[in-house]
Design an enzyme around this catalytic site. Structure first.
Site, PDB file in Angstrom:
ATOM      1  CB  SER A 126     -36.973  -8.923 -11.361  1.00 55.10           C
ATOM      2  OG  SER A 126     -37.951  -9.711 -11.897  1.00 55.10           O
ATOM      3  CG  LEU A 127     -33.233 -12.937 -11.432  1.00 53.19           C
ATOM      4  CD1 LEU A 127     -31.725 -13.710 -10.912  1.00 53.19           C
ATOM      5  CD2 LEU A 127     -32.853 -13.947 -12.815  1.00 53.19           C
ATOM      6  CE  LYS A 145     -34.965 -14.022  -2.383  1.00 48.85           C
ATOM      7  NZ  LYS A 145     -34.484 -12.500  -1.668  1.00 48.85           N
ATOM      8  CE1 TYR A 190     -26.543  -9.749 -12.412  1.00 47.55           C
ATOM      9  CE2 TYR A 190     -25.486  -9.486 -10.692  1.00 47.55           C
ATOM     10  CZ  TYR A 190     -25.878  -8.806 -11.201  1.00 47.55           C
ATOM     11  OH  TYR A 190     -27.307  -8.263 -10.352  1.00 47.55           O
ATOM     12  CE  LYS A 211     -31.386 -13.094  -6.062  1.00 46.47           C
ATOM     13  NZ  LYS A 211     -31.479 -11.871  -5.773  1.00 46.47           N
ATOM     14  CB  CYS A 265     -33.803  10.404  30.867  1.00 40.53           C
ATOM     15  SG  CYS A 265     -31.789   9.891  30.320  1.00 40.53           S
ATOM     16  CB  CYS A 268     -32.161  11.830  27.813  1.00 39.78           C
ATOM     17  SG  CYS A 268     -31.245  13.064  28.810  1.00 39.78           S
ATOM     18  CE  LYS A 318     -27.292 -15.340 -13.953  1.00 31.88           C
ATOM     19  NZ  LYS A 318     -26.136 -14.396 -14.215  1.00 31.88           N
ATOM     20  CD  GLU A 377     -23.571 -15.993 -13.017  1.00 31.18           C
ATOM     21  OE1 GLU A 377     -24.415 -14.777 -12.625  1.00 31.18           O
ATOM     22  OE2 GLU A 377     -23.102 -16.420 -14.053  1.00 31.18           O
ATOM     23  CB  CYS A 406     -30.979  12.263  34.213  1.00 34.67           C
ATOM     24  SG  CYS A 406     -31.533  12.275  32.815  1.00 34.67           S
ATOM     25  CG  ASP A 462      -1.955  -1.070   0.997  1.00 33.66           C
ATOM     26  OD1 ASP A 462      -1.603  -1.798   0.183  1.00 33.66           O
ATOM     27  OD2 ASP A 462      -2.749  -0.913   2.073  1.00 33.66           O
ATOM     28  CG  PHE A 463       5.126   3.048   2.100  1.00 29.55           C
ATOM     29  CD1 PHE A 463       4.937   4.110   3.158  1.00 29.55           C
ATOM     30  CD2 PHE A 463       5.989   3.222   1.174  1.00 29.55           C
ATOM     31  CE1 PHE A 463       5.887   5.564   2.905  1.00 29.55           C
ATOM     32  CE2 PHE A 463       7.223   3.648   0.862  1.00 29.55           C
ATOM     33  CZ  PHE A 463       6.541   4.886   2.380  1.00 29.55           C
ATOM     34  CB  CYS A 474     -27.764  12.616  31.637  1.00 30.02           C
ATOM     35  SG  CYS A 474     -28.380  10.980  30.770  1.00 30.02           S
ATOM     36  CG  ASP A 483     -28.459  -9.075   0.062  1.00 34.80           C
ATOM     37  OD1 ASP A 483     -29.035  -8.308  -0.677  1.00 34.80           O
ATOM     38  OD2 ASP A 483     -28.718  -9.391   1.067  1.00 34.80           O
ATOM     39  NE  ARG A 532     -34.604  -4.708 -11.979  1.00 31.79           N
ATOM     40  CZ  ARG A 532     -35.857  -4.650 -11.284  1.00 31.79           C
ATOM     41  NH1 ARG A 532     -36.077  -3.466 -10.555  1.00 31.79           N
ATOM     42  NH2 ARG A 532     -36.761  -5.108 -11.981  1.00 31.79           N
TER      43      ARG A 532
HETATM   44  S1  IVH Z   1     -28.753 -11.734 -13.868  1.00 32.45           S
HETATM   45  C1  IVH Z   1     -32.499 -11.150 -16.081  1.00 32.45           C
HETATM   46  N1  IVH Z   1     -26.756 -13.038 -11.665  1.00 32.45           N
HETATM   47  O1  IVH Z   1     -30.511  -9.977  -8.637  1.00 32.45           O
HETATM   48  C2  IVH Z   1     -31.706 -11.004 -14.509  1.00 32.45           C
HETATM   49  N2  IVH Z   1     -29.117 -11.531 -10.957  1.00 32.45           N
HETATM   50  O2  IVH Z   1     -33.628 -10.492  -7.878  1.00 32.45           O
HETATM   51  C3  IVH Z   1     -30.833 -10.676 -15.125  1.00 32.45           C
HETATM   52  N3  IVH Z   1     -28.625 -10.570  -8.929  1.00 32.45           N
HETATM   53  O3  IVH Z   1     -31.635  -7.804 -10.323  1.00 32.45           O
HETATM   54  C4  IVH Z   1     -30.019 -11.059 -13.476  1.00 32.45           C
HETATM   55  N4  IVH Z   1     -26.806 -11.956  -8.103  1.00 32.45           N
HETATM   56  O4  IVH Z   1     -29.524  -7.103  -8.929  1.00 32.45           O
HETATM   57  C5  IVH Z   1     -28.069 -11.995 -11.907  1.00 32.45           C
HETATM   58  N5  IVH Z   1     -25.602 -13.457 -10.471  1.00 32.45           N
HETATM   59  C6  IVH Z   1     -26.251 -13.228 -10.737  1.00 32.45           C
HETATM   60  C7  IVH Z   1     -27.139 -11.982  -9.556  1.00 32.45           C
HETATM   61  C8  IVH Z   1     -28.201 -10.908  -9.676  1.00 32.45           C
HETATM   62  C9  IVH Z   1     -28.139 -10.605  -7.658  1.00 32.45           C
HETATM   63  C10 IVH Z   1     -29.411 -10.037  -8.425  1.00 32.45           C
HETATM   64  C11 IVH Z   1     -29.894  -8.749  -9.654  1.00 32.45           C
HETATM   65  C12 IVH Z   1     -31.211  -8.801  -9.779  1.00 32.45           C
HETATM   66  C13 IVH Z   1     -31.718  -9.349  -8.726  1.00 32.45           C
HETATM   67  C14 IVH Z   1     -33.171 -10.452  -9.290  1.00 32.45           C
END
Ligand code: IVH
Length: 679
Positions: free
Chosen positions: A79-80, A307, A220, A110, A401, A419, A283, A108, A404, A30-31, A425, A112, A131
């Site tokens: 979304s998924l 999940k 991803y 997921k 409180c 408080c 996928k 993969e 006090c 880092d230095f 206090c 968070d 999004r």
């Molecule tokens: S693929 C068409 N891959 O999960 C959908 N999503 O619940 C493409 N997420 O909006 C998403 N890890 O924010 C994909 N390995 C992963 C993910 C992932 C987290 C999130 C993503 C998405 C949400 C859907």
């Protein structure tokens, strides 16, 4: 010569950036990294003509308050479909096989965090959009540019001229803990979990704040017209080659058994990951098969998210305690019958505030659900009403409180009770002293929490200024101390007289003035007197100081007790002024500047830094003592009028830059910097 060195440093820094933030495999210390970065910063400051928005130095962001433009996604961000059940997951796999025969899946993690879409044009980051509602999101490009693992320029040359890549902006636990510790120290509300912290940070209006929050970004999914790949897997390998951070944990699975094994492994192993995950995404690998399978209105039919269940336990709420913090904030804390949860025994959980308790209708004696999802501190998420005793009554929140007895108050916009009895206090008094002696503040070691309580109980300290009157002979006779500890304490109190001004300012414990804000205030105002006498208008001119912080500072200095304490600290000899900086030149010596508006080539921070580096002074507001206003786009008309009336010269960014180079002094500075003699 200088230009070549600048280019070499940029290349090297980007290379090591990638090693560190993308590959997690740093090659230099880092230095050494910091030293190269400093050299580049100095050269760029002295040679603004070589500025480049993609320079590694630009990753520190700016203090301009950005409004986010709304941008429509080129391809909607879907979304998924989610499931918590392995049976449903198996039905998904069977459906795919019915349609396509034996298929390959990419499994993969997921992640968070919060989803992001990045657009690259000719190998350069063009835009980053959240999004939003899936159709349109916020343009957060300035913020994303500060995330070190997002490449500003791609490696290689075989990338499509225009494409989008999607992924997740994450906050690693280490960054999350650090930020929450800072927020706690500043008396600010904590982020509930890393996901909220990541999303909240992306929406920060000042990218300089984002830059320090330690965000990460994992990609991803590649999207574009006519991308030259047959499988998702291939596209991910390419994305990695181009410099993107692509998870190493993805696997190709060829059967339900392999998918199950992947899930079983990560359900356990994810606890050791340094960032939060909440499931696994499965996928279909082949793009041809994906086309065949298609989409619903909301989500692709070729992918599903399994999940992980948040870990929960059911236990009895024995009683509720109320903790009073340094700022007077009251937090209800649940005492639980001990229960095992995610590998630890949980005895206490936060109940947040009165509203939260009322919402869940939590009553002592109830059986309650405790969860430890992404959160570090366990929380109560619900009540099992079946277990409620028949004679149970709704819980009545306290109105005085617990320490006090002072009636509690609510401030506008705050969920907690407070408080207001600051000077009488006990936990507030002791909390302020403990804050003052912390390592990041005055760093008075030899004094811990217990000793502070002991000194308070024995009437030796009632506020932070009393520390400077302590004598070893008073301390030595106290229980658990003795001569040696007594001398230690006196010595480290004395040593704290050398602690730099910014840490003294932090140590005062002004609400919302955390370590970073204190540093910015110290940089901007240079002395405690200047901070004390600044108007609200002047305060908000300092980097990262908004109305809320300015008001807290004004309140603090309006309190006569605080002024008395400050007077005593001043007499004791604490550092009330910032240290001098080394100069790059004296080109601007004796001149005062006000920066106003938005600039094409530099951030406001950079301009301010240049002014100071060349001996000039930054002023907050237009007055007769200002020599120049450096005016950018959309400078306020009130300021303009005032400047004209006072006859202050208004110059452009370019004219300002010319002032630095005009007499050749910045050239000297650059040469000095190159020889390493400047700092
Ligand atoms: S693929 C068409 N891959 O999960 C959908 N999503 O619940 C493409 N997420 O909006 C998403 N890890 O924010 C994909 N390995 C992963 C993910 C992932 C987290 C999130 C993503 C998405 C949400 C859907």
């Amino acid at each position: 010569m200088v230009r070549r060195r600048i280019e070499e440093l940029r290349r090297q820094l980007e290379f090591h950036n990638h090693k560190y933030y993308v590959e997690n495999a740093p090659e230099i210390s880092d230095f050494d990294f910091d030293r190269m970065m400093r050299e580049l910063q100095e050269l760029e400051a002295a040679h603004p003509e070589f500025a480049d928005p993609d320079s590694p130095t630009a990753r520190v962001g700016s203090d301009i308050s950005a409004e986010f433009a709304t941008v429509k996604h080129r391809y909607p961000m879907l979304s998924l479909s989610n499931t918590y059940s392995l049976d449903e997951l198996h039905e998904f796999l069977e459906r795919i096989e019915r349609e396509c025969g034996p298929a390959e899946y990419v499994c993969e993690l997921k992640f968070d965090g919060t989803a992001i879409s990045l657009t690259y044009e000719n190998g350069r980051l063009l835009r980053a959009v959240t999004r939003g509602d899936g159709v349109q999101g916020d343009d957060v490009t300035a913020n994303i540019r500060t995330v070190r693992s997002v490449p500003l320029r791609l490696r290689g040359s075989d990338w499509p001229a225009f494409f989008e890549i999607r992924g997740e902006v994450l906050m690693p636990y280490a960054s999350f803990d650090k930020i929450n510790a800072e927020r706690e120290a500043a008396g600010e509300p904590l982020f509930a979990n890393p996901r909220n912290a990541a999303a909240g940070t992306l929406k920060q209006q000042q990218s300089a704040v984002v830059a320090r929050r330690g965000l990460d970004c994992t990609l991803y999914q590649l999207s574009g017209d006519g991308l030259p790949f047959e499988t998702h897997w291939q596209s991910l390998q390419k994305a990695r080659e181009w410099g993107f951070k692509v998870s190493d944990y993805g696997r190709i699975c060829r059967s339900a058994a392999e998918v199950d094994a992947f899930i079983a492994h990560w359900d356990e192993a994810r606890r050791k990951l340094p960032f939060p995950t909440d499931g696994v995404v499965i996928k279909v690998n082949s793009f041809a098969e994906r086309r065949k399978i298609g989409f619903t209105a909301k989500a692709p039919k070729w992918a599903v998210a399994y999940k992980f269940k948040a870990e929960q336990a059911l236990t009895r709420l024995v009683s509720v305690d109320f903790q009073v913090g340094r700022t007077g904030a009251v937090t209800p804390v649940a005492n639980l019958e001990p229960v095992q949860l995610a590998g630890t025994t949980v005895r206490r959980a936060t109940l947040h505030n009165a509203e939260q308790m009322a919402l869940l209708d939590i009553r002592p004696g109830d059986m309650v659900y405790v969860e430890k999802g992404g959160e570090i501190i366990p929380k109560i998420t619900g009540v099992e009403l079946a277990g409620r005793p028949a004679d149970s009554r709704p819980f009545k929140y306290i109105d005085t409180c617990p320490e006090c007895g002072t009636p509690l108050v609510r401030y506008e916009g705050e969920a907690k009770h407070y408080c207001p009895n600051q000077s009488g206090c006990r936990p507030q008094i002791i909390g302020r002293i403990i804050h003052f002696i912390r390592r990041k503040a005055l760093d008075i070691d030899g004094l811990g929490e217990e000793t502070v309580e002991l000194l308070y109980e024995n009437g030796l300290v009632h506020d932070i200024s009393d520390l400077y009157d302590l004598r070893a002979e008073q301390l030595a006779p106290l229980p658990r101390l003795g001569e040696k500890s007594a001398e230690n304490i006196v010595r480290s109190v004395r040593a704290s007289l050398q602690v730099p001004f910014q840490r003294v300012l932090f140590g005062l414990g002004i609400r919302f003035v955390g370590e970073t804000t204190a540093k910015y205030l110290a940089d901007h105002f240079r002395s405690l007197d200047a901070v004390m006498h600044a108007s609200r208008e002047e305060l908000v001119e300092a980097d990262e100081v908004g109305g809320k912080i300015a008001d807290a500072i004004l309140d603090y200095f309006a309190d006569s007790e605080n002024l008395r304490i400050i007077g005593r600290l001043r007499d004791a000899g604490l550092q009330f002024e910032a240290e001098e900086r080394a100069l790059a030149s004296e080109a601007l010596a004796g001149k005062s500047f006000v920066i106003s508006g938005k600039f094409a080539d530099h951030s406001r921070d950079e301009l301010k830094e240049l002014i100071e580096l060349h001996g000039g002074r930054n002023l907050a507001a237009v007055s007769a003592s200002v020599d120049f206003i450096v005016a950018g786009e959309n400078m306020g008309s009130a300021k303009l009028k005032k400047a004209e009336k006072l006859g202050v010269r208004i110059i452009s960014e370019q004219e300002f830059i010319a002032m630095l180079g005009g007499d050749g002094s910045s050239q000297d500075a650059a040469e000095k910097a190159e020889q390493g003699t400047l700092f």
